[in-house]
Structures are given as structure tokens and as C-alpha cells.
Write an enzyme that holds these catalytic residues in place. Structure first.
Site, PDB file in Angstrom:
ATOM      1  CG  HIS A 261      -2.087   0.868   1.096  1.00 15.54           C
ATOM      2  ND1 HIS A 261      -2.033   2.220   1.315  1.00 15.54           N
ATOM      3  CD2 HIS A 261      -3.356   0.580   0.721  1.00 15.54           C
ATOM      4  CE1 HIS A 261      -3.232   2.728   1.086  1.00 15.54           C
ATOM      5  NE2 HIS A 261      -4.050   1.762   0.725  1.00 15.54           N
ATOM      6  CG  ASP A 315      -8.405  -4.516  -2.948  1.00 11.10           C
ATOM      7  OD1 ASP A 315      -9.603  -4.377  -2.679  1.00 11.10           O
ATOM      8  OD2 ASP A 315      -7.741  -3.687  -3.576  1.00 11.10           O
TER       9      ASP A 315
HETATM   10  N1  ACO Z   1       4.281  -7.259  -4.363  1.00 11.94           N
HETATM   11  C1  ACO Z   1       5.630  -7.263  -4.425  1.00 11.94           C
HETATM   12  N2  ACO Z   1       6.386  -6.195  -4.100  1.00 11.94           N
HETATM   13  C2  ACO Z   1       5.749  -5.103  -3.709  1.00 11.94           C
HETATM   14  C3  ACO Z   1       4.344  -5.035  -3.622  1.00 11.94           C
HETATM   15  C4  ACO Z   1       3.613  -6.172  -3.968  1.00 11.94           C
HETATM   16  N3  ACO Z   1       2.258  -6.190  -3.933  1.00 11.94           N
HETATM   17  N4  ACO Z   1       3.990  -3.801  -3.207  1.00 11.94           N
HETATM   18  C5  ACO Z   1       5.117  -3.116  -3.027  1.00 11.94           C
HETATM   19  N5  ACO Z   1       6.191  -3.896  -3.344  1.00 11.94           N
HETATM   20  C6  ACO Z   1       7.605  -3.516  -3.290  1.00 11.94           C
HETATM   21  C7  ACO Z   1       7.900  -2.427  -4.301  1.00 11.94           C
HETATM   22  O1  ACO Z   1       8.216  -2.989  -5.565  1.00 11.94           O
HETATM   23  C8  ACO Z   1       9.042  -1.728  -3.657  1.00 11.94           C
HETATM   24  O2  ACO Z   1      10.216  -2.516  -3.855  1.00 11.94           O
HETATM   25  P1  ACO Z   1      11.654  -1.802  -4.086  1.00 11.94           P
HETATM   26  O3  ACO Z   1      11.860  -0.959  -2.861  1.00 11.94           O
HETATM   27  O4  ACO Z   1      12.595  -2.953  -4.196  1.00 11.94           O
HETATM   28  O5  ACO Z   1      11.506  -1.007  -5.352  1.00 11.94           O
HETATM   29  C9  ACO Z   1       8.712  -1.803  -2.175  1.00 11.94           C
HETATM   30  O6  ACO Z   1       7.861  -2.933  -2.021  1.00 11.94           O
HETATM   31  C10 ACO Z   1       8.021  -0.604  -1.622  1.00 11.94           C
HETATM   32  O7  ACO Z   1       6.855  -0.349  -2.405  1.00 11.94           O
HETATM   33  P2  ACO Z   1       5.971   0.898  -2.075  1.00 11.94           P
HETATM   34  O8  ACO Z   1       6.662   2.137  -2.532  1.00 11.94           O
HETATM   35  O9  ACO Z   1       5.569   0.823  -0.656  1.00 11.94           O
HETATM   36  O10 ACO Z   1       4.691   0.606  -2.962  1.00 11.94           O
HETATM   37  P3  ACO Z   1       4.019   1.587  -4.001  1.00 11.94           P
HETATM   38  O11 ACO Z   1       3.496   2.764  -3.298  1.00 11.94           O
HETATM   39  O12 ACO Z   1       4.912   1.814  -5.153  1.00 11.94           O
HETATM   40  O13 ACO Z   1       2.818   0.681  -4.537  1.00 11.94           O
HETATM   41  C11 ACO Z   1       0.780  -0.412  -4.674  1.00 11.94           C
HETATM   42  C12 ACO Z   1       1.624   0.549  -3.857  1.00 11.94           C
HETATM   43  C13 ACO Z   1       0.554   0.144  -6.091  1.00 11.94           C
HETATM   44  C14 ACO Z   1      -0.584  -0.603  -4.007  1.00 11.94           C
HETATM   45  C15 ACO Z   1       1.534  -1.766  -4.744  1.00 11.94           C
HETATM   46  O14 ACO Z   1       1.782  -2.236  -3.443  1.00 11.94           O
HETATM   47  C16 ACO Z   1       0.823  -2.819  -5.563  1.00 11.94           C
HETATM   48  O15 ACO Z   1       0.882  -2.788  -6.803  1.00 11.94           O
HETATM   49  N6  ACO Z   1       0.113  -3.784  -4.876  1.00 11.94           N
HETATM   50  C17 ACO Z   1      -0.580  -4.828  -5.573  1.00 11.94           C
HETATM   51  C18 ACO Z   1      -1.920  -4.317  -6.091  1.00 11.94           C
HETATM   52  C19 ACO Z   1      -2.903  -4.100  -4.959  1.00 11.94           C
HETATM   53  O16 ACO Z   1      -3.109  -4.957  -4.105  1.00 11.94           O
HETATM   54  N7  ACO Z   1      -3.607  -2.943  -5.028  1.00 11.94           N
HETATM   55  C20 ACO Z   1      -4.609  -2.583  -4.053  1.00 11.94           C
HETATM   56  C21 ACO Z   1      -4.127  -1.474  -3.186  1.00 11.94           C
HETATM   57  S1  ACO Z   1      -5.305  -1.075  -1.970  1.00 11.94           S
HETATM   58  C22 ACO Z   1      -6.508  -0.254  -2.806  1.00 11.94           C
HETATM   59  O17 ACO Z   1      -6.340   0.333  -3.840  1.00 11.94           O
HETATM   60  C23 ACO Z   1      -7.849  -0.290  -2.237  1.00 11.94           C
END
Ligand code: ACO
Length: 378
Positions: A261, A315
Site C-alpha cells: 500500500h 483487497d
Molecule cells: N508485491 C511485491 N512487491 C511489492 C508489492 C507487492 N504487492 N507492493 C510493493 N512492493 C515492493 C515495491 O516494488 C518496492 O520494492 P523496491 O523498494 O525494491 O523497489 C517496495 O515494495 C516498496 O513499495 P511501495 O513504494 O511501498 O509501494 P508503491 O506505493 O509503489 O505501490 C501499490 C503501492 C501500487 C498498491 C503496490 O503495493 C501494488 O501494486 N500492490 C498490488 C496491487 C494491490 O493490491 N492494489 C490494491 C491497493 S489497496 C486499494 O487500492 C484499495
């Protein structure tokens, strides 16, 4: 004019001043109008929570009764909207059907009067009342059936489940569904709420605002994730497959749906409540291997990605709960929209109170002073 540093996704940049909801992502706290989500999930109903979000205070007994009554009596949809929906391709996604139907509703109420609280209240009631009916109507019509009429004697959640199945739902199922709506009703400046505020800032009508927010919510990085969670759990198929599946996704740097998130760096408080609801549902209506797969997945992802602040989000468990309630996977995001309409409308009202049209800037990285080459010389 001062040009600020460019932040992709506007991360960390305030887009509005708001008193609707608050998230503390480090401690896993979510409040609507200052009230903790756990308390609302335990004690409130979706319609009461919607009232709180939109008008800023919990309603009195009379105010709540009047609001519920108004919503219950506006749940039928116009036959022209129903006929329009009948022409939608049955293979189309219900989010697209909802977006088109919400926009079409505006055709019937084109006399926009944004300074008039009576107009605002009517629009709020109409949208909150009819969005679930539209979702249920499309679901039945795409299967070749006539839509089921809403029942005035059923509450908001029970009536929606009834319109989907034509069966009066079990009271626990209806209560759990209502809590799911509370949990999804609002969540600060997320993509669809931002979209609602940008559209609202042009002083267009609330039907166009909801239609634009529905379009934004549909993407897999936002509301569409719960649909993908179920696909993923089905693909995994067994508890033993969880670890290699997660390891493979991590090795390919793919995102694991239902985890992570932008704001929460601990487990989403809504996921905790939903996990508890899922347990209640499974213990009343029978165990399900997908719940076991989900629990193992949470454990493995926590082990592998917990250090990055990646934990289950709302989710992850909502899909499991909806699946257990017998709801088709591609209705999960429209159900999210049913709930989030409350938040979008609260932000619309707040935006109108101190409106300034959104007009950000950009950092131009293109060329200058290019010659126009005639087409035969390109
Ligand atoms: N799976 C694997 N790795 C992840 C995930 C994930 N679901 N989420 C974050 N990471 C990783 C990122 O790639 C990043 O890695 P890095 O530091 O090596 O580059 C690290 O964790 C930190 O990520 P954040 O900056 O905290 O995440 P960001 O803000 O970019 O993304 C997002 C948030 C888009 C929700 C992402 O977590 C994602 O795509 N999740 C999967 C989709 C999802 O479940 N969406 C629903 C969100 S809740 C909602 O909308 C109601």
C-alpha cells in the site's frame, strides 16, 4: 512561479485540505471524521457511516431514519436506464456498465444547482440508492434474466444481496456485507477520490463525478486488485504451492495482488477486520481451501517482504469474503464502488465548499522550434 520537485504519482504531495478521513500508515490507523474504523465496523451501519462522511457528524435518530427512508424509496432505476443496460454486451465488465449507467443517470437530472443543499441531498440519495440496483440489474440482465425489484422492507445490504440472488440473505451474511461497505467507504486521497475531486472542481454534476471515479477505481492497481487476488488464489490451488508461487513472483519483480500500500507500512486495519469477518463466515458456512491458501500466503509474503513494509491490504480478504457470499468475481470492484460512492460524495461536497479548479503544472521535456516537415518528405 516556483516549480517544485517532480514526484511521480504525486507521492507525498497534498492535493487538498480535508477533514473527512485520516490514515496513519505507520501505526495502521484509519479514522472517518475522527472515529476509528474498528468502532464503526462494530457499531455502525453503512448508511449511517455514509451520512457521517458526507455531512460530517453522526446523524440523530430522526436524521438517520429520514436518510434511510429516502434511500430505500429511491432504489428503483428508471426503465430507460434498464433498457439501455439491456443493450450492453453481456461479455462487458460490470464496472464499465456501472460507469455508463451512472453517467446516464445525469441525463435525467441536468438542472445542476450546486449551491442548493436540497439539490446536493437529492443527488446524494439518488446515487447511494441506485448504484447497487444498477450493479445487480446488470448482473441479472447479462445472464438473460429480468432485474429483481428492490424490496422496501430490506435494509441496504440485505436488499443488494436479495437483488443479486432473489433470495433473502442470511442475517450474518447481510451484516458482514454491510461491514465490508463501511470498510470500503472512504480512504483519503486515493486515485479515484482524487479523480472525483478533479472532476468536481470543474463544477460539473455529481453523476459525471461518480462516473469518472468509477473509471479510475476499475484499474488493477486500485479497486481491481481484489478480483485478481481470487484469480491468484485459484491459480495457486494448494497450500504447498504458496511458497514457490510467491518466490517466483518476487524473483520476477512482479507485484503480488492484495499486498502493499502506498500509505500503510503495516497490515491494513481493514484487512484485519475483514480477516475476522472471513473467519466468522467460514465457521458458519463451511471451510474453504482458499482461506487456508490465503493465510499461508500472508505468512510467506510477510516473511519475504515485511522488511519493505509490504503486508496484506483491504483487497486481500475482501475477495475471499465476497466469494464466500456467493458473489461473482467481476462484481467485486463494482461492490467497492457501491461503498466508495459515500467517500466520493463527501469529497465532492468538501471540494465545492472551497473550490478552486485543479490545474497542476508539468515539467516539459520535449523539443522546441522544430520545423514542420511536409508529409511527402517524412
Ligand atoms: N508485491 C511485491 N512487491 C511489492 C508489492 C507487492 N504487492 N507492493 C510493493 N512492493 C515492493 C515495491 O516494488 C518496492 O520494492 P523496491 O523498494 O525494491 O523497489 C517496495 O515494495 C516498496 O513499495 P511501495 O513504494 O511501498 O509501494 P508503491 O506505493 O509503489 O505501490 C501499490 C503501492 C501500487 C498498491 C503496490 O503495493 C501494488 O501494486 N500492490 C498490488 C496491487 C494491490 O493490491 N492494489 C490494491 C491497493 S489497496 C486499494 O487500492 C484499495
Amino acid at each position: 512561479m516556483m516549480v517544485c520537485e517532480y514526484k511521480p504519482g504525486l507521492e507525498g504531495i497534498p492535493a487538498a485540505q480535508s477533514s473527512i478521513s485520516n490514515v496513519n500508515g505507520l501505526d495502521g490507523i484509519l479514522e472517518y471524521r475522527g472515529i476509528r474504523i474498528e468502532e464503526l465496523a462494530e457499531k455502525s451501519t453503512f448508511l449511517e457511516t455514509a451520512y457521517l462522511l458526507i455531512w460530517g457528524e453522526l446523524p440523530s435518530t430522526e436524521e438517520l431514519a429520514k436518510f434511510e427512508d429516502d434511500v430505500y424509496h429511491h432504489r428503483r432505476i428508471k426503465y430507460r436506464i434498464r433498457d439501455m443496460m439491456k443493450c450492453f454486451p453481456e461479455s462487458g465488465h460490470p464496472m464499465d456498465a456501472l460507469q455508463a449507467s451512472a453517467a446516464a443517470l445525469g441525463l435525467f437530472y441536468s438542472q445542476r444547482d450546486l449551491r442548493n443543499p436540497v439539490y446536493i441531498r437529492k443527488a446524494v440519495v439518488q446515487l447511494i440508492a441506485t448504484i447497487p440496483t444498477m450493479v445487480a440489474a446488470f448482473q441479472l440482465m447479462r445472464k438473460g434474466n429480468d432485474p429483481v425489484k428492490p424490496r422496501d422492507d430490506l435494509n441496504y445490504a440485505a436488499n443488494f444481496l436479495y437483488m443479486l440472488t432473489e433470495k433473502e440473505p442470511d442475517p450474518l451474511a447481510a451484516r458482514i456485507f454491510d461491514v465490508c461497505l463501511i470498510l470500503h467507504a472512504e480512504h483519503t486521497m486515493n486515485a479515484s477520490t482524487f479523480s472525483a475531486r478533479v472532476t468536481g472542481s470543474t463544477l460539473t454534476d455529481p453523476y459525471a463525478i461518480v462516473a469518472s471515479a468509477v473509471g479510475t477505481l476499475g484499474g488493477p492497481l486500485h479497486g481491481g486488485a481484489n478480483e485478481e487476488v481470487i484469480g491468484m488464489l485459484e491459480e495457486i490451488g494448494s497450500v504447498e504451492n504458496v511458497r514457490p508461487y510467491v518466490e517466483d513472483l518476487i524473483a520476477r519483480k512482479a507485484k503480488i495482488m492484495g499486498f502493499g500500500h502506498r500509505v500503510y507500512k503495516v497490515k491494513d486495519p481493514r484487512a484485519k477486520i475483514l480477516q475476522n469477518l472471513a473467519e466468522q463466515l467460514f465457521s458458519k458456512f463451511g471451510q474453504d481451501k482458499y482461506y487456508d491458501i490465503a493465510q499461508e500466503m500472508e505468512r510467506v509474503v510477510g516473511e519475504k517482504l515485511g522488511h519493505k513494509g509490504v503486508y496484506a491490504n483491504v483487497d486481500f480478504y475482501s475477495g475471499l469474503v465476497y466469494r464466500k457470499l456467493g458473489i461473482t468475481t467481476d462484481l467485486f470492484t463494482p461492490i467497492f464502488a457501491i461503498a466508495r460512492v459515500a467517500g466520493w460524495l463527501a469529497h465532492w461536497k468538501e471540494q465545492l465548499a472551497e473550490n478552486r479548479i485543479f490545474r497542476p503544472t508539468q515539467i516539459y521535456k520535449g523539443l522546441h522550434d522544430q520545423p514542420y516537415t511536409p508529409i511527402e518528405k517524412r
